[in-house]
Scaffold this active site. Structure first.
Site, PDB file in Angstrom:
ATOM      1  N   GLY A  18       0.218   0.695   5.347  1.00 17.75           N
ATOM      2  CA  GLY A  18       0.238  -0.253   6.786  1.00 17.75           C
ATOM      3  C   GLY A  18      -0.464  -1.421   7.385  1.00 17.75           C
ATOM      4  CB  THR A  65      -0.918   0.059   1.757  1.00 17.37           C
ATOM      5  OG1 THR A  65      -1.533  -1.576   1.731  1.00 17.37           O
ATOM      6  CG2 THR A  65      -2.058   1.111   1.304  1.00 17.37           C
ATOM      7  CB  THR A  75      -3.911  -1.493  -1.564  1.00 12.41           C
ATOM      8  OG1 THR A  75      -3.160  -2.718  -1.159  1.00 12.41           O
ATOM      9  CG2 THR A  75      -4.974  -1.683  -1.309  1.00 12.41           C
ATOM     10  CG  ASP A  81      -7.697  -6.612   2.463  1.00 11.56           C
ATOM     11  OD1 ASP A  81      -6.306  -6.857   3.000  1.00 11.56           O
ATOM     12  OD2 ASP A  81      -8.015  -6.040   1.707  1.00 11.56           O
ATOM     13  CB  SER A  98     -10.099  -1.514   2.526  1.00 13.88           C
ATOM     14  OG  SER A  98      -8.899  -0.216   2.457  1.00 13.88           O
ATOM     15  CB  SER A  99      -6.599  -1.358   6.881  1.00 17.73           C
ATOM     16  OG  SER A  99      -6.760  -2.524   7.371  1.00 17.73           O
TER      17      SER A  99
END
Length: 255
Positions: A159, A72, A90, A112, A137-138
């Protein structure tokens, strides 16, 4: 660290594609619910990782088993007319699927999804894989405005699932501790998700690591599965000021 544990417990249990699962956003943001969750933070010594809460609108969800490998990047731009973009992108794993089409790498976003889609009794995870479904998604690019809608700051980071902790650290540094953006992004990282406290223990001031350990917060690891790459811009009395994470190759630059 204890507030982060509570956040991750709810996020990991309830977040998935809202076209497929009912994500209890209103319940999670309800002031009464937040007050009740905050009351679970230990006063003196940290205990076991907290369980997910029961916000209004939450269904029954299985524990999550999503893994998020690194791949990412992030940038923040403010142009001469005051337009702001905070963008995280990403392809999931490094170089995505390893396949390139017309100059673009195809992503590998199936990683993911939760690797364990259901419990033994069949209860599905919110982030279980399904045809046509977007993986959780983060990525959490943030643009901060004041009460009059004026730009204050923008920040974001790569991250993996540590992005949430990285961004929170930078925002607390800028908004609460009145640090410069560069000082805020350079602060030591601490990711409290579940049992371990992943961190950059060597970067904390003398006595902090020992003091935290005495309160049950034992710092371990190297700062998470994927290091931070924070970028940010903020408004100061002298004009715009930027910061780039010293852990990566990014820079803050004025045109």
């Amino acid at each position: 660290s204890q507030a982060s544990r509570l956040m991750y417990a709810d996020r990991d249990r309830y977040f998935g594609d809202p076209d497929f699962v009912d994500v209890p956003v209103e319940g999670l943001l309800d002031p009464a619910y937040l007050k009740a969750r905050a009351a679970l933070i230990p006063k003196d010594v940290a205990g076991a990782p907290p369980a997910p809460g029961k916000p209004r609108g939450a269904g029954v969800r299985a524990p999550d088993a999503t893994q998020e490998p690194g791949g990412t990047t992030h940038f923040v731009i403010v142009d001469g007319e005051g337009n702001v973009v905070s963008m995280t992108t990403t392809v999931e794993s490094l170089f995505g699927s390893g396949r390139m089409v017309h100059g673009f790498f195809l992503n590998n976003q199936l990683t993911d999804f939760s690797f364990s889609p259901t419990e033994k009794d069949g209860v599905p995870a919110a982030n279980a894989v399904a045809p046509g479904k977007r993986p959780r998604s983060s990525m959490a690019p943030a643009v901060v405005l004041d009460r009059k809608g004026r730009f204050v700051a923008a920040v974001g980071s790569p991250g993996g699932n540590s992005i949430l902790a990285y961004n929170l650290k930078a925002l607390v540094g800028v908004l609460d501790w009145k640090l410069s953006m560069q000082e805020a992004v350079a602060l030591p990282n601490l990711i409290a998700r579940g049992a371990p406290y992943m961190s950059e223990a060597a970067k904390f001031p003398p006595g902090v690591v020992e003091g935290l350990a005495a309160r049950g917060v034992v710092l371990v690891g190297a700062g998470g599965a994927e290091g931070s790459g924070l970028h940010g811009v903020m408004v100061t009395p002298q004009g715009l000021s930027g910061g780039a994470d010293p852990r990566r190759e990014g820079v803050a630059r004025k045109p």
